[in-house]
Design a protein around this motif. Structure first.
Motif: not given
Length: 375
Positions: A323-329
């Motif tokens: 679960t990466p940071d939101w910009p990646v998702v």
């Protein structure tokens, strides 16, 4: 001067064909020509009468089951659209529910006509008066409205509409991806055009699973105990399946049904449940479902859209459960033509659950399916 002898097309007797400038004669006399014309007329009448008899009893039995399944799906679609209408969904077209009700009414009319013919075939001694009494119409009205020839013509017209609709919907609706901060290199292969409608995403994912498996449509029909034509409609996006059928198809294709659940819920107009104990699993199921709907493109093709944010390692880790940071998702979801605004609550719930598992409480009933999953 006369030509050599010819054979009459009606009586088969040889005759001397007169030489004329027009079309050569086929009959020895005008009597034979008239008799041949009457025979052709009788042949056309016989063919029309045979066509008016309609399908065989076995075909009616098959059609009855198929149309009943179609009506069930139409009713479920009405329920889904009614829930979205009550919820004041801004993305719902204003006439969507009325159009769906009209489709459902047509489906009920067609099913009733087939049921009448199937009942008459199974009970030939049943009078039209008895059928009319059961349907609250007079015997002449029942005889005219649900005659065999009229029912068959209705079936043929319906099949023509289905074929035309399949041709019209053979190409998914498409939209360009969100413009990234830096334009991708034009020499890099771009990501394929992907479906954006939730129903199309679900059908695209299941169609990809079927193509990737060793099962034909007929094999899947035998496994799930559903007609091959209905499986074909589900895979083409023409029909929205129940969860039980979706789950059975996923299991038959060796796929985790949880990856299709977010797509199925989105197609039904349901919202994520946001339960702390399952938020992370639902997040990755939603992303993997979008990945299936995109036919599992290579991570490098997704990176080409957002080279400043995405890497092949990061995409692979996300698909594997990280679960990466939101910009990646956000960029991965957008590259797969998903809706980041619908995935964001799952990402937030996942991070909140990691910090404090008791921080979230379930939403009120009606925002999603029961915790045990759909029936």
């Amino acid at each position: 001067m006369t030509s050599p002898s010819a054979i009459c097309w009606h009586c088969g007797q040889p005759y001397t064909r007169p030489k004329t400038n027009g079309r050569p004669s086929k009959y020895c006399t005008t009597t034979c020509r008239s008799a041949a014309c009457r025979a052709r007329a009788r042949g056309r009448h016989t063919q029309s009468a045979a066509a008016a008899e309609g399908p065989t009893p076995r075909q009616y039995d098959h059609a009855l089951g198929l149309f009943a399944q179609d009506l069930k799906q139409l009713a479920l679609d009405v329920e889904r659209l009614a829930a979205r209408t009550v919820g004041d969904d801004p993305d719902l077209p204003p006439l969507a529910l009325l159009e769906q009700l009209n489709h459902t009414q047509h489906g009920l009319t067609e099913l009733m006509a087939i049921a009448v013919q199937q009942t008459r075939l199974r009970h030939p001694n049943l009078s039209w008066k008895a059928i009319g009494d059961a349907l609250e119409v007079s015997a002449p009205t029942a005889r005219e409205r649900w005659s065999s020839s009229r029912t068959w013509r209705m079936l043929l017209k319906r099949e023509s509409r289905v074929q035309a609709k399949r041709r019209a919907e053979s190409v998914f609706e498409r939209r360009p991806p969100r413009t990234p901060g830096t334009a991708p290199d034009p020499t890099t292969p771009s990501t394929p055009q992907l479906p954006t409608d939730p129903t199309k995403q679900l059908s695209s994912a299941m169609s990809h699973l079927q193509r990737s498996s060793a099962h034909s449509i007929r094999d899947l029909a035998e496994i799930t105990q559903v007609s091959p034509s209905y499986i074909s409609r589900v895979l083409s996006g023409e029909r929205l399946p129940t969860w039980r059928l979706t789950e059975a198809l996923a299991q038959a294709c060796d796929c985790d049904p949880a990856n299709l659940l977010p797509l199925w819920e989105a197609a039904r107009g349901l919202r994520p449940r946001l339960l702390p104990q399952s938020a992370e699993a639902e997040l990755h199921a939603a992303i993997n479902g979008l990945y299936l709907a995109a036919s599992r493109p290579a991570p490098s093709r997704l990176c080409a859209l957002y080279p400043n944010t995405l890497t092949t390692q990061g995409i692979t880790a996300l698909l594997d459960g990280d679960t990466p940071d939101w910009p990646v998702v956000q960029d991965v979801v957008d590259a797969l033509h998903g809706r980041p605004q619908e995935v964001r609550p799952l990402w937030e719930a996942t991070n909140a659950a990691r910090r404090n598992p008791d921080a979230l409480t379930p939403l009120a009933p009606g925002h999603g399916l029961p915790t045990a999953g759909p029936a």
